[in-house]
Design a protein around this motif. Structure first.
Motif: not given
Length: 311
Positions: A164, A182, A184, A220, A222, A226, A246, A250
């Motif tokens: 990530d 991963k 976003n 992801s 938000g 996902a 937030s 993630g």
């Protein structure tokens, strides 16, 4: 056992204010000081939910000492790699509507010898673990191929690697063939160099990353949940959550996904549940079992291909 490596860890201070106005004096409603960095957050989430996790971190200076103390307080097993530069400090300002304003330091450079020590520490502790998680930004001057190098070195051991990261380090890592990446939405759009407005476009972009080398992509989105794309299929899941912060959501998503087996729709549902729980907590607090609401997760039987996710 899970092993995480965070090349650019931080001590994170999150300040909650009624409203952020540039140039004005603000009174903090609450302040949270927590160990930060994506790999560290993943380890914290795993430990809070009863899993064993070991975090490999470069830590120098008094800030490094503080980081280790904070991690120990969260019962995370730590492998400290001594480096010359101090651990960076990050500041996050959160408003009641969950608007987040972040000020992140770049972090101290790592010398070639320090980078080798960090890689060596991961290799020394990787045997027998379920996953290695390589996560977060890279410090200034560290080659974009740092995580890719780690993936290649771990290949003979046979341990799956989840990555990530962002920027140029992400496509470099994808090319090295990790078991999972991963990104976003913004990171995924950047790596394929085009805007992503619908679920179809997200899935197509994830497929492109798989064609470049990643075995699976967990994207992801938000508030839109996902998407998981792997060799077995494509799934989209989402959950209702009252947003408070937030920050770290993630990372919680990735931790939940890996804790549930790291494959398929059931793992995706677990990841989304952990991520939604993190959104409802202050600062970069990682959710525990008491926070996770699995019943709020919906795994759609059919992907709504034209659904907009850019709003």
């Amino acid at each position: 056992m899970f092993l995480t490596v965070t090349a650019n860890p931080s001590v994170d201070r999150t300040v909650e204010v009624a409203r952020l106005t540039r140039g004005e004096l603000h009174r903090a409603a609450a302040v949270h000081v927590q160990p930060g960095g994506k790999g560290i957050n993943v380890a914290r989430a795993l430990v809070r939910n009863g899993h064993q996790a070991r975090a490999v971190v470069p830590a120098g200076g008094p800030e490094g000492d503080q980081l280790i103390r904070l991690l120990t307080g969260y019962r995370v097993e730590v492998v400290r790699v001594e480096v010359a530069g101090p651990v960076r400090s990050n500041i996050t300002v959160v408003e009641p509507d969950a608007t987040v304003t972040k000020i992140n330091e770049a972090g101290a450079p790592l010398s070639a010898a320090e980078r080798e020590s960090l890689l060596g520490a991961v290799l020394d502790h990787a045997s027998g673990v379920g996953w290695v998680v390589a996560a977060g930004s890279l410090p200034p001057g560290v080659p974009d191929e740092f995580y890719a190098d780690l993936i290649h070195r771990l290949a003979p051991i046979g341990v799956p690697v989840a990555v990530d990261t962002s920027g140029a380090a992400l496509p470099a890592a994808v090319k090295a063939g990790p078991a999972l990446v991963k990104p976003n939405l913004e990171e995924l759009a950047e790596v394929v160099d085009r805007p992503l407005r619908t679920l179809r476009e997200v899935v197509d972009a994830a497929g492109e990353l798989r064609s470049r080398g990643a075995a699976a992509v967990l994207a992801s989105l938000g508030g839109h949940g996902a998407v998981l794309v792997d060799g077995d299929g494509t799934w989209h899941a989402e959950a209702r959550a009252q947003a408070r912060s937030s920050v770290g959501a993630g990372d919680a998503l990735l931790a939940g996904f890996l804790a549930a087996g790291g494959r398929g729709p059931s793992a995706l549902a677990a990841g989304v549940a952990w991520g939604a729980a993190a959104v409802s907590l202050p600062g970069s607090t990682m959710p525990g079992p008491e926070d996770v609401r699995a019943h709020r997760v919906v795994v759609h039987p059919d992907v709504e291909w034209e659904r907009r996710i850019d709003t």
